[in-house]
Design an enzyme around this catalytic site. Structure first.
Site, mmCIF file in Angstrom:
data_model
loop_
_atom_site.group_PDB
_atom_site.id
_atom_site.type_symbol
_atom_site.label_atom_id
_atom_site.label_comp_id
_atom_site.label_asym_id
_atom_site.label_seq_id
_atom_site.Cartn_x
_atom_site.Cartn_y
_atom_site.Cartn_z
ATOM 1 N N ASP A 190 0.811 -0.997 -0.007
ATOM 2 C CA ASP A 190 0.052 -0.035 -0.136
ATOM 3 C C ASP A 190 0.733 1.465 -0.138
ATOM 4 O O ASP A 190 0.248 2.397 0.514
ATOM 5 C CB ASP A 190 -0.917 -0.180 1.259
ATOM 6 C CG ASP A 190 -0.228 -0.258 2.680
ATOM 7 O OD1 ASP A 190 0.966 0.034 2.593
ATOM 8 O OD2 ASP A 190 -0.688 -0.782 3.571
ATOM 9 N N HIS B 139 5.236 3.459 14.256
ATOM 10 C CA HIS B 139 5.711 4.292 13.267
ATOM 11 C C HIS B 139 4.594 4.994 12.615
ATOM 12 O O HIS B 139 4.634 5.736 11.531
ATOM 13 C CB HIS B 139 6.449 3.564 12.327
ATOM 14 C CG HIS B 139 5.819 2.475 11.529
ATOM 15 N ND1 HIS B 139 5.468 1.220 12.212
ATOM 16 C CD2 HIS B 139 5.176 2.650 10.130
ATOM 17 C CE1 HIS B 139 4.896 0.602 11.126
ATOM 18 N NE2 HIS B 139 4.567 1.331 9.814
ATOM 19 N N GLU C 230 -0.580 -8.999 -1.565
ATOM 20 C CA GLU C 230 -1.365 -8.277 -0.484
ATOM 21 C C GLU C 230 -2.470 -7.471 -0.535
ATOM 22 O O GLU C 230 -2.717 -6.507 -0.132
ATOM 23 C CB GLU C 230 -0.087 -7.780 0.434
ATOM 24 C CG GLU C 230 -0.814 -7.590 1.961
ATOM 25 C CD GLU C 230 0.483 -6.669 2.862
ATOM 26 O OE1 GLU C 230 0.729 -7.598 3.455
ATOM 27 O OE2 GLU C 230 0.532 -5.696 2.726
ATOM 28 N N ARG D 278 1.874 6.820 10.561
ATOM 29 C CA ARG D 278 1.826 8.360 10.392
ATOM 30 C C ARG D 278 0.643 9.073 11.192
ATOM 31 O O ARG D 278 0.666 9.951 11.592
ATOM 32 C CB ARG D 278 1.618 8.657 8.972
ATOM 33 C CG ARG D 278 1.478 10.237 8.628
ATOM 34 C CD ARG D 278 1.355 10.629 7.132
ATOM 35 N NE ARG D 278 2.510 10.248 6.356
ATOM 36 C CZ ARG D 278 3.140 9.125 5.627
ATOM 37 N NH1 ARG D 278 2.025 8.108 5.624
ATOM 38 N NH2 ARG D 278 4.032 8.990 5.135
ATOM 39 N N HIS E 272 11.856 3.990 14.664
ATOM 40 C CA HIS E 272 11.987 4.259 13.165
ATOM 41 C C HIS E 272 12.544 5.338 12.755
ATOM 42 O O HIS E 272 12.740 6.340 13.554
ATOM 43 C CB HIS E 272 10.236 4.415 12.792
ATOM 44 C CG HIS E 272 9.896 4.369 11.428
ATOM 45 N ND1 HIS E 272 10.108 5.533 10.443
ATOM 46 C CD2 HIS E 272 9.481 3.367 10.485
ATOM 47 C CE1 HIS E 272 9.812 4.938 9.139
ATOM 48 N NE2 HIS E 272 9.421 3.924 9.414
ATOM 49 N N GLU F 56 -2.086 4.817 2.877
ATOM 50 C CA GLU F 56 -1.865 3.495 2.622
ATOM 51 C C GLU F 56 -3.512 2.938 2.158
ATOM 52 O O GLU F 56 -3.602 2.174 1.110
ATOM 53 C CB GLU F 56 -1.723 2.714 3.700
ATOM 54 C CG GLU F 56 -0.067 2.868 3.933
ATOM 55 C CD GLU F 56 0.080 3.973 4.834
ATOM 56 O OE1 GLU F 56 -0.528 5.012 5.195
ATOM 57 O OE2 GLU F 56 1.336 4.082 5.406
#
Length: 941
Positions: free
Chosen positions: A135, A257, A157, A259, A290, A171
């Site tokens: 994604d 991590h 996926e 966003r 990260h 994503e």
């Protein structure tokens, strides 16, 4: 490496692009020797993409596929260093590194740079397939570029959804867009496949493979050559050695991590700090930070100085599996870790408000708790209690069994070898037609005239042909095939009180041009049983091997013809058959009074394909069996053939009494029943209303209902009495026979049986005479019935139409029959379960409804159905599906507050042609009433 096209030769060209931010690209050499092989480009951008694609790249580059594909791996460099690190763990490398990452880049800027560079590479390579994973922005842009260049896209996926475009962002948007045009979609789970199907993806383009991330994880989580000198591994080992009691030494692996969690990251770190302080030396918290500064700065600020929280750089994949295996609790907002942890039985606490991997939540292996301070602390403490109790979590292959890469490679091989077949349902016209049928159903419903003609075609009688005309139409039979097993026949004669006719019967059957293979004589509870037994004994003696009777009888009765040669052959064959009589003659008897049904019960044991059951007074002439065999093997008249018969609604009988010289289709035949022996089984499918009489009705009605087998009276050809199924003296006897209802005590019973058949829904021939518009109303309670009729009655009267009523079982409802009958032209009861006093399974009930509905529609000549779809019973579901299969319009009154079963009611609504929604019974407005009136006018105009 960068590629250029030089007269269709693909080669290295490192200086192709001159833009400033491409100056420091890492260059790889690749040679593509076989230009005829399909070229597959795999585009990666982030570390997770690299990890999840590494096993697939290794599989596609294996020795087996080396001669089948050319594989080119391109990196956009979103996670440049850690991506290469991850690939190296699987002994894989990038072939073309675009190195597009810039500090503080925006998504639109990254989108532009990836689009430009991938487009250049695709124009040079000209791949046959482009593979993207997941994604990311890299996946979306690369897939779009391929689509713009008309290159098919394979999505690894596929089908992951949170159903929230903002969480995760971007994503969720990226993967949804990719799946909207991908040609091959590799869904990790059944759940993901169902998501894609509901988004209208073509099912033949979707393949459940498991997740390649699980493949990768299974390769490394038990690494045999692990370097225990690694600082993280030493840290874990030392911590474990301090306490042999697992409940006093808990390792928590934390990853954060996302966003969309940036704004909550402070509280998430604060919760981890509280957990660390509460448990101090009992806990070791490992937190790979990260590289994104938005994450790293917050984590270091809050957690850097805690003794039992170890902030480390991203863990290389060759040791990550071991770290996960040694961890006791996984606290994460990641996606892939959910799959990996579940695969080895580790408890996962998910710090997200949404997830695209809900399978683990529904199956109890993942606990989604969100991102709030108190919830995180409580979840960890609760899980700590579980660890003390269970000490483990069961391993589950929810997201794959480690073979996804092999499955995907096989699918791709099939795709290029031509084994992949497109589904016609995914083609343009099918989809447009399907949508148009739903959107414009009001306009697309065929006219009443067309639907009425369709119903007439289902019920109209076959043409009345003379015998000469019948013998001119094609048949699978001719007399030369009489000895073939597929035309073998058993003749059954039922005796009771008529004596002195057995020898006559035997000789009539022996003289047939198509003689039966077996002859069965039966008598039950006969008042003259002794006399009948004596007659049978005499017959056996007459036809035994030592008797000269056969020779004389054959010459006199069968072979009395002028041509000596033909007569000689005839006599020889006749004698041979005649002398077989004792071996083919079966006699059944008993004291139990099985009356008319006994001979059909015996017919169930028949071993030949065909059987004919005779009344004892209906003796056939010598060509009758030949003519009947010819007729039943035509396409038009493959049905039950009888000597006499009648449409149930008429008081007129075709056959010897009427001397009708044409074959006539009727509801019931009698005197004799010539048919395929398998059809006898149908007779006993439904309840027998009376064992005293009516066997002919039960046979013929059930044959039509369950196998669409019609019944015909054979013609009386005055020019050839050898084709008759009766003798001259039969006429007087037949006129008093049971089929006419003139046998003492049978008339009332037979009328009752006819009424019950019509009530049950069996089609009767008077239905052909109906010409008025007819509507079928289906309901299961009196209340529903009266509500529906109040909505349609006045309009149907104005249309000059009729309303018929059907229900599944009147004895299981509160319908007051006297009141209901006054409102309808006819009433029908499918009697589900009542025939044999059982409570049938839903599947059995549905099957019976299908049979009954078809007969009711033919019997009433209805061309539309109205229901209360919100009632949503199993039987209503079955009736609507039957109407749908027959292309009968379904008017669905959908009362929101009265829904019995939501899932069934939704399916019923999907199959309905028109749905009028209302909230309660009292809110059916004038506007909705007018809509319903307009529908009826449209359906019947």
């Amino acid at each position: 490496m960068l590629l250029k096209n030089d007269n269709n030769n693909i080669s290295s060209w490192p200086n192709l692009l001159k833009s400033n931010y491409y100056k420091n690209k890492r260059i790889f050499d690749i040679s593509i020797n076989n230009k005829s092989l399909p070229k597959i480009v795999i585009v990666l951008g982030t570390r997770p993409e690299g990890i999840k694609c590494a096993p697939l790249i290794a599989e596609l580059k294996s020795d087996y596929y080396r001669s089948k594909f050319q594989i080119i791996v391109i990196s956009t460099g979103q996670h440049r260093e850690i991506l290469h690190q991850s690939l190296m763990a699987f002994k894989q490398t990038v072939d073309i590194d675009l190195d597009l990452m810039m500090n503080n880049q925006s998504l639109p800027d990254l989108f532009h740079r990836i689009f430009f560079q991938i487009n250049e590479q695709i124009n040079l390579i000209k791949p046959d397939l482009l593979i993207v994973q997941g994604d990311t922005t890299t996946a979306l842009v690369s897939a779009l570029v391929a689509a713009y260049n008309q290159i098919p896209v394979a999505h690894v996926e596929a089908g992951l959804r949170t159903f929230n475009l903002s969480n995760p962002f971007p994503e969720e948007l990226n993967r949804k867009i990719i799946d909207s045009f991908a040609k091959l979609m590799f869904a990790p789970t059944t759940f993901a496949k169902e998501v894609l199907i509901r988004e209208d993806a073509c099912e033949t383009d979707i393949f459940i493979t498991g997740n390649t991330g699980v493949d990768a994880f299974y390769q490394y989580y038990k690494h045999e050559n692990l370097n225990k000198n690694n600082s993280i591994l030493r840290l874990i080992d030392n911590f474990k050695k301090k306490s042999l009691n697992k409940t006093h030494s808990v390792v928590i692996l934390v990853t954060m991590h996302r966003r969309e969690n940036f704004q909550y990251l402070f509280d998430m770190c604060r919760a981890i700090k509280t957990i660390a302080n509460e448990h101090n030396e009992k806990f070791l918290i490992i937190l790979p930070v990260h590289p994104n500064p938005n994450v790293k700065n917050v984590v270091l600020k809050i957690l850097n100085n805690l003794n039992n929280v170890k902030i480390v750089d991203p863990i290389s994949y060759d040791i990550f599996g071991y770290v996960l295996l040694e961890s006791d609790i996984i606290l994460t907002d990641s996606g892939g870790i959910q799959e990996e942890a579940v695969s080895i039985g580790k408890p996962v606490i998910l710090m997200r408000m949404t997830t695209e991997r809900p399978e683990g939540i529904y199956l109890g292996t993942i606990k989604q708790i969100g991102i709030f301070y108190d919830d995180i602390i409580k979840a960890v403490n609760d899980e700590l209690k579980n660890i003390k109790i269970t000490n483990q979590t069961s391993k589950r292959n929810i997201f794959g069994d480690g073979t996804a890469s092999k499955q995907i490679a096989t699918i791709i091989e099939n795709y290029f070898s031509g084994k992949y077949k497109s589904n016609m349902k995914c083609m343009t016209k099918f989809r447009q037609d399907y949508i148009a049928q739903y959107v414009y159903s009001y306009k697309n419903i065929s006219s009443h005239t067309i639907r009425r003609n369709m119903m007439k075609n289902l019920t109209k009688v076959q043409s009345a042909l003379s015998l000469d005309e019948i013998l001119k139409i094609p048949s699978q039979y001719n007399i030369s095939k009489k000895n073939e097993d597929r035309f073998a026949l058993t003749a059954i004669i039922g005796l009771y009180r008529r004596e002195g006719i057995i020898r006559r019967w035997i000789e009539a059957l022996l003289i047939q041009t198509h003689p039966p293979k077996e002859i069965w004589i039966i008598h039950f509870a006969s008042p003259i049983a002794d006399k009948l037994d004596l007659e049978i004994k005499e017959i056996r003696l007459l036809f035994n091997n030592g008797s000269d009777y056969c020779n004389k009888w054959c010459i006199e009765n069968k072979c009395n013809i002028s041509n000596n040669e033909i007569r000689s052959n005839c006599t020889e064959q006749c004698v041979e058959f005649c002398m077989k009589l004792p071996s083919i003659l079966f006699v059944g008897m008993g004291e139990m009074q099985l009356k008319y049904f006994g001979r059909f019960q015996l017919a169930l044991q028949c071993r030949t394909k065909y059987v004919i059951v005779f009344d004892d007074d209906c003796i056939p002439q010598k060509r009758y069996l030949e003519v009947a065999m010819y007729t039943i093997n035509t396409k038009e008249y493959r049905g039950i053939l009888g000597t006499k018969g009648t449409p149930a609604a008429e008081n007129y009988y075709y056959g010897p009494v009427s001397k009708s010289n044409q074959i006539i289709e009727v509801d019931v035949v009698g005197g004799s029943w010539f048919m395929e022996s398998e059809w006898v089984k149908l007779m006993f499918h439904d309840k027998i209303y009376s064992w005293n009489t009516g066997e002919d009705f039960h046979l013929c009605a059930n044959a039509r209902k369950y196998a669409n087998i019609r019944s015909f009276v054979m013609p009386v050809d005055k020019n050839d009495n050898t084709t008759h199924s009766f003798t001259k003296d039969y006429l007087h006897i037949s006129n008093k026979g049971d089929t006419t209802g003139r046998v003492n005590g049978t008339s009332t019973s037979r009328k009752f049986i006819i009424d019950q058949l019509w009530l049950r829904g069996d089609r009767l021939m008077n239905s052909y005479q109906s010409s008025k518009p007819s509507l079928l109303l289906f309901a299961e309670t009196q209340y529903d019935t009266m509500l529906l009729i109040s909505l349609v009655q006045q309009q149907m009267i104005q249309l000059g139409g009729l309303i018929h009523f059907a229900t599944s079982n009147m004895l299981k409802t509160d319908i007051e029959m006297i009141k209901i009958r006054k409102e309808f032209q006819s009433v029908h009861d499918f009697m589900i379960g009542r025939d044999f006093n059982i409570d049938p399974t839903p599947i059995t009930a549905a099957a019976e409804i299908h049979y009954g509905f078809d007969m009711v529609m033919q019997g009433t000549q209805s061309t539309a159905v109205i229901i209360l779809g919100s009632s949503s019973t199993i039987n209503m579901f079955a009736l609507v599906s039957a109407a749908f299969l027959r292309n009968i319009p379904i008017i669905n009154i959908y009362i929101q507050d009265n829904i019995v079963d939501l899932k069934r009611s939704e399916v019923i609504m999907t199959m309905s042609s028109f749905t009028l929604r209302t909230f309660t019974n009292q809110t059916f407005s004038n506007l909705q009433s007018q809509q319903l009136n307009n529908l009826l006018v449209h359906l019947y105009k």
